[in-house]
Scaffold this motif. Structure first.
Motif, PDB file in Angstrom:
ATOM      1  N   GLU A  36      37.601 -11.532  -7.667  1.00 17.03           N
ATOM      2  CA  GLU A  36      37.479 -10.063  -7.708  1.00 17.03           C
ATOM      3  C   GLU A  36      38.798  -9.478  -8.156  1.00 17.03           C
ATOM      4  OE1 GLU A  36      36.233  -8.253  -4.100  1.00 17.03           O
ATOM      5  OE2 GLU A  36      34.310  -9.322  -4.114  1.00 17.03           O
ATOM      6  N   PRO A  37      38.776  -8.353  -8.891  1.00 18.99           N
ATOM      7  CA  PRO A  37      40.045  -7.759  -9.304  1.00 18.99           C
ATOM      8  C   PRO A  37      40.803  -7.226  -8.101  1.00 18.99           C
ATOM      9  CG  PRO A  37      38.210  -6.278  -9.825  1.00 18.99           C
ATOM     10  CD  PRO A  37      37.616  -7.547  -9.306  1.00 18.99           C
ATOM     11  N   ASP A  38      42.134  -7.219  -8.210  1.00 18.47           N
ATOM     12  CA  ASP A  38      42.985  -6.697  -7.141  1.00 18.47           C
ATOM     13  C   ASP A  38      43.109  -5.185  -7.334  1.00 18.47           C
ATOM     14  OD1 ASP A  38      44.983  -5.932  -5.459  1.00 18.47           O
ATOM     15  OD2 ASP A  38      46.470  -7.395  -6.179  1.00 18.47           O
ATOM     16  N   PRO A  39      42.571  -4.373  -6.413  1.00 17.68           N
ATOM     17  CA  PRO A  39      42.613  -2.916  -6.618  1.00 17.68           C
ATOM     18  C   PRO A  39      44.045  -2.407  -6.752  1.00 17.68           C
ATOM     19  CG  PRO A  39      41.380  -3.468  -4.600  1.00 17.68           C
ATOM     20  CD  PRO A  39      41.935  -4.751  -5.144  1.00 17.68           C
ATOM     21  N   ALA A  40      45.005  -3.056  -6.098  1.00 17.33           N
ATOM     22  CA  ALA A  40      46.403  -2.606  -6.163  1.00 17.33           C
ATOM     23  C   ALA A  40      47.000  -2.830  -7.552  1.00 17.33           C
ATOM     24  CB  ALA A  40      47.224  -3.329  -5.105  1.00 17.33           C
ATOM     25  N   ARG A  41      46.365  -3.674  -8.355  1.00 14.37           N
ATOM     26  CA  ARG A  41      46.905  -3.973  -9.689  1.00 14.37           C
ATOM     27  C   ARG A  41      46.053  -3.380 -10.823  1.00 14.37           C
ATOM     28  NH1 ARG A  41      47.295 -10.018 -10.392  1.00 14.37           N
ATOM     29  NH2 ARG A  41      48.077  -9.375 -12.416  1.00 14.37           N
ATOM     30  N   MET A  42      45.198  -2.401 -10.483  1.00 14.70           N
ATOM     31  CA  MET A  42      44.351  -1.805 -11.531  1.00 14.70           C
ATOM     32  C   MET A  42      45.184  -1.031 -12.549  1.00 14.70           C
ATOM     33  SD  MET A  42      41.344  -2.734 -11.707  1.00 14.70           S
ATOM     34  CE  MET A  42      40.650  -1.603 -12.904  1.00 14.70           C
ATOM     35  N   GLY A  43      46.371  -0.526 -12.095  1.00 18.61           N
ATOM     36  CA  GLY A  43      47.254   0.191 -13.023  1.00 18.61           C
ATOM     37  C   GLY A  43      47.606  -0.662 -14.237  1.00 18.61           C
ATOM     38  N   GLU A  44      47.826  -1.945 -14.019  1.00 13.12           N
ATOM     39  CA  GLU A  44      48.154  -2.851 -15.135  1.00 13.12           C
ATOM     40  C   GLU A  44      47.015  -2.898 -16.151  1.00 13.12           C
ATOM     41  OE1 GLU A  44      48.857  -6.864 -13.722  1.00 13.12           O
ATOM     42  OE2 GLU A  44      49.889  -6.039 -11.977  1.00 13.12           O
ATOM     43  N   VAL A  45      45.803  -2.939 -15.632  1.00 11.73           N
ATOM     44  CA  VAL A  45      44.641  -3.014 -16.532  1.00 11.73           C
ATOM     45  C   VAL A  45      44.522  -1.706 -17.312  1.00 11.73           C
ATOM     46  CG1 VAL A  45      42.139  -3.322 -16.639  1.00 11.73           C
ATOM     47  CG2 VAL A  45      43.474  -4.575 -14.917  1.00 11.73           C
ATOM     48  N   LEU A  83      24.698  -3.411 -12.505  1.00 13.18           N
ATOM     49  CA  LEU A  83      24.981  -4.495 -13.451  1.00 13.18           C
ATOM     50  C   LEU A  83      26.338  -4.263 -14.120  1.00 13.18           C
ATOM     51  CD1 LEU A  83      21.440  -4.813 -15.080  1.00 13.18           C
ATOM     52  CD2 LEU A  83      22.490  -6.393 -13.459  1.00 13.18           C
ATOM     53  N   GLN A  84      26.569  -3.009 -14.513  1.00  8.94           N
ATOM     54  CA  GLN A  84      27.829  -2.688 -15.203  1.00  8.94           C
ATOM     55  C   GLN A  84      29.035  -2.933 -14.297  1.00  8.94           C
ATOM     56  OE1 GLN A  84      28.694   0.341 -18.505  1.00  8.94           O
ATOM     57  NE2 GLN A  84      28.625   1.548 -16.626  1.00  8.94           N
ATOM     58  N   LYS A  85      28.875  -2.637 -13.002  1.00  9.72           N
ATOM     59  CA  LYS A  85      30.008  -2.799 -12.073  1.00  9.72           C
ATOM     60  C   LYS A  85      30.405  -4.271 -11.940  1.00  9.72           C
ATOM     61  CE  LYS A  85      31.411  -2.064  -7.255  1.00  9.72           C
ATOM     62  NZ  LYS A  85      32.803  -2.343  -7.619  1.00  9.72           N
ATOM     63  N   VAL A  86      29.411  -5.135 -11.832  1.00 10.71           N
ATOM     64  CA  VAL A  86      29.712  -6.572 -11.731  1.00 10.71           C
ATOM     65  C   VAL A  86      30.484  -7.020 -12.974  1.00 10.71           C
ATOM     66  CG1 VAL A  86      28.661  -8.867 -11.695  1.00 10.71           C
ATOM     67  CG2 VAL A  86      27.689  -7.030 -10.306  1.00 10.71           C
ATOM     68  N   PHE A  87      29.992  -6.559 -14.114  1.00 10.54           N
ATOM     69  CA  PHE A  87      30.585  -6.952 -15.388  1.00 10.54           C
ATOM     70  C   PHE A  87      32.010  -6.398 -15.541  1.00 10.54           C
ATOM     71  CE2 PHE A  87      30.925  -7.446 -19.880  1.00 10.54           C
ATOM     72  CZ  PHE A  87      30.150  -8.551 -20.129  1.00 10.54           C
ATOM     73  N   ASP A  88      32.178  -5.107 -15.236  1.00 15.60           N
ATOM     74  CA  ASP A  88      33.494  -4.469 -15.381  1.00 15.60           C
ATOM     75  C   ASP A  88      34.514  -5.067 -14.404  1.00 15.60           C
ATOM     76  OD1 ASP A  88      32.442  -2.896 -17.328  1.00 15.60           O
ATOM     77  OD2 ASP A  88      32.413  -1.038 -16.168  1.00 15.60           O
ATOM     78  N   ASP A  89      34.067  -5.369 -13.199  1.00 15.61           N
ATOM     79  CA  ASP A  89      34.975  -5.984 -12.215  1.00 15.61           C
ATOM     80  C   ASP A  89      35.479  -7.328 -12.737  1.00 15.61           C
ATOM     81  OD1 ASP A  89      34.755  -3.891 -10.473  1.00 15.61           O
ATOM     82  OD2 ASP A  89      33.502  -4.914  -9.004  1.00 15.61           O
ATOM     83  N   GLN A  90      34.580  -8.101 -13.299  1.00 19.29           N
ATOM     84  CA  GLN A  90      34.976  -9.420 -13.789  1.00 19.29           C
ATOM     85  C   GLN A  90      35.906  -9.283 -15.003  1.00 19.29           C
ATOM     86  OE1 GLN A  90      35.370 -13.494 -13.820  1.00 19.29           O
ATOM     87  NE2 GLN A  90      34.608 -12.131 -12.239  1.00 19.29           N
ATOM     88  N   ALA A  91      35.647  -8.296 -15.851  1.00 20.78           N
ATOM     89  CA  ALA A  91      36.521  -8.073 -17.020  1.00 20.78           C
ATOM     90  C   ALA A  91      37.933  -7.732 -16.542  1.00 20.78           C
ATOM     91  CB  ALA A  91      35.951  -6.949 -17.881  1.00 20.78           C
ATOM     92  N   ALA A  92      38.052  -6.851 -15.545  1.00 21.28           N
ATOM     93  CA  ALA A  92      39.377  -6.482 -15.023  1.00 21.28           C
ATOM     94  C   ALA A  92      40.046  -7.693 -14.373  1.00 21.28           C
ATOM     95  CB  ALA A  92      39.234  -5.349 -14.004  1.00 21.28           C
ATOM     96  N   TYR A  93      39.268  -8.497 -13.662  1.00 19.06           N
ATOM     97  CA  TYR A  93      39.804  -9.699 -13.014  1.00 19.06           C
ATOM     98  C   TYR A  93      40.395 -10.657 -14.061  1.00 19.06           C
ATOM     99  CZ  TYR A  93      39.682 -14.203 -10.526  1.00 19.06           C
ATOM    100  OH  TYR A  93      40.005 -15.425  -9.979  1.00 19.06           O
ATOM    101  N   LEU A  94      39.671 -10.854 -15.157  1.00 22.53           N
ATOM    102  CA  LEU A  94      40.130 -11.796 -16.192  1.00 22.53           C
ATOM    103  C   LEU A  94      41.417 -11.300 -16.861  1.00 22.53           C
ATOM    104  CD1 LEU A  94      36.627 -12.679 -17.658  1.00 22.53           C
ATOM    105  CD2 LEU A  94      38.158 -14.257 -16.448  1.00 22.53           C
ATOM    106  N   VAL A  95      41.522  -9.977 -17.055  1.00 24.70           N
ATOM    107  CA  VAL A  95      42.762  -9.417 -17.629  1.00 24.70           C
ATOM    108  C   VAL A  95      43.899  -9.566 -16.621  1.00 24.70           C
ATOM    109  CG1 VAL A  95      43.881  -7.282 -18.408  1.00 24.70           C
ATOM    110  CG2 VAL A  95      41.584  -7.852 -19.229  1.00 24.70           C
ATOM    111  N   GLN A  96      43.645  -9.247 -15.363  1.00 27.38           N
ATOM    112  CA  GLN A  96      44.691  -9.382 -14.323  1.00 27.38           C
ATOM    113  C   GLN A  96      45.155 -10.829 -14.182  1.00 27.38           C
ATOM    114  OE1 GLN A  96      43.108  -7.802 -10.650  1.00 27.38           O
ATOM    115  NE2 GLN A  96      43.756  -5.701 -11.121  1.00 27.38           N
ATOM    116  N   GLN A  97      44.248 -11.768 -14.363  1.00 27.81           N
ATOM    117  CA  GLN A  97      44.599 -13.180 -14.222  1.00 27.81           C
ATOM    118  C   GLN A  97      45.339 -13.712 -15.449  1.00 27.81           C
ATOM    119  OE1 GLN A  97      44.049 -15.279 -11.435  1.00 27.81           O
ATOM    120  NE2 GLN A  97      43.688 -13.258 -10.540  1.00 27.81           N
TER     121      GLN A  97
END
Ligand code: NAD
Length: 296
Positions: free
Chosen positions: A241-250, A172-186
């Motif tokens: 889904e968040p872009d793994p290549a851009r996780m540094g930004e998050v 559950l946490q992974k789905v939530f955290d992925d979406q949080a990172a996606y929203l910040v990246q977007q």
């Protein structure tokens, strides 16, 4: 006095040690880290604790083992081989692993029937849940005994019906955290606003009722069925889904928001622990044992 052996004196092991110690267990803690004596003197000052770098010696004579070593399957396999060889055949060997399957940890282990996941949420001394995850070779007695020990410590053990990677909490946490990172990246929201948004809505809601219960209420007298037909039917969009290549930004944005290093960690842990302690009793959970709840 019953003896617990805690394997690993990191974030989770130290917190388990406080919980078991406050619960009346004699604690042995094993870790090869060179600063173990100073760490234990600082973090577990008032508890009956014996610290050693010798896992076999720490395990000998234990009545319960709670492993909290590194999240690496090859290290877990090695630790559990030692634990199997140096414990009685009625002793539960529980792993705190966040995601490794009990069947993988127990593979080839002669004590596979005694190996079970007892996955806490951080910090175990405060968070009520322990996920109890049996593998196919775990005996019913092992899962029962682990649940009984956690219940006696004031925890809520929830036993999964079968193993699955990440168990339930972290899926559950992974789905939530992925979406949080996606929203910040977007560029939809900043890190701190997202945290505040969650604290002011879903976090507070889910501390009082679960997502299914909430669905029942959201639909009024028509219940969750009505909610799904009415509001749910319109929630049609690609989740992304968040872009793994851009996780540094998050990660940069998180560090900008909250800082990093010892003092940031201590400040945030104190804030979290103070707030958590304040809401446990009003929400009907057991009062945590005494101690300052600090993490290393
Ligand atoms: N950190 C969390 O939020 C969290 C939450 C729930 C569960 N867990 C799980 O708990 C376990 C520990 O996580 P952590 O965050 O405390 O890690 P950590 O890195 O803080 O601590 C791990 C400790 O294990 C020690 N260690 C290394 N080799 C060892 C050995 N052979 N024998 C004994 N100790 C050894 C290390 O020196 C270190 O002190 C992991 O399996 C993790 O998945 C972590």
């Amino acid at each position: 006095m019953a003896v617990v052996t805690i394997v690993g004196a990191g974030v989770i092991g130290i917190s388990w040690a406080r919980l078991f110690g406050a619960g009346g267990w004699e604690v042995r803690i094993s870790d090869p880290r060179p600063d173990l004596p100073e760490l234990v003197a600082r973090e577990l000052a008032d508890l009956p604790v014996r610290a050693t770098d010798d896992l076999a010696a720490a395990a000998t004579g234990a009545d319960f083992v709670q492993e909290a070593g590194p999240e690496r399957i090859e290290i877990k396999e090695q630790m559990f081989a030692t634990l199997a060889a140096h414990t009685r055949d009625d002793v539960v060997l529980a792993s705190s692993s966040s995601s490794l399957l009990p069947s993988a940890i127990a593979q080839g282990n002669p004590a596979a029937d005694r190996i079970v996941i007892g996955h806490p949420f951080n910090p175990p001394e405060l968070m009520p849940l322990v996920e109890v995850v049996p593998g196919p070779l775990t005996s019913a007695r092992t899962a029962d005994r682990a649940s009984e020990v956690y219940r006696e410590l004031g925890k809520l053990p929830i036993r999964l019906k079968k193993e699955i990677p990440g168990f339930v909490g972290n899926r559950l946490q992974k789905v939530f955290d992925d979406q949080a990172a996606y929203l910040v990246q977007q560029g939809v929201i900043d890190v701190q606003d997202l945290d505040d948004l969650v604290r002011a809505s879903l976090g507070l809601r889910w501390a009082t009722i679960g997502p299914f219960e909430s669905g029942v209420l959201g639909g009024g007298p028509g219940g969750m069925r009505h909610l799904m037909e009415h509001v749910g039917s319109q929630l049609i969009f690609e989740i992304g889904e968040p872009d793994p290549a851009r996780m540094g930004e998050v990660l940069d944005a998180v560090e900008d928001a909250y800082g990093t290093g010892e003092s940031a960690h201590e400040r945030l842990a104190d804030l979290r622990d103070g707030r958590t302690r304040a809401v446990l009793k009003p929400l009907g959970w057991a009062e945590p044992a005494s101690g300052d709840g600090r993490q290393q």
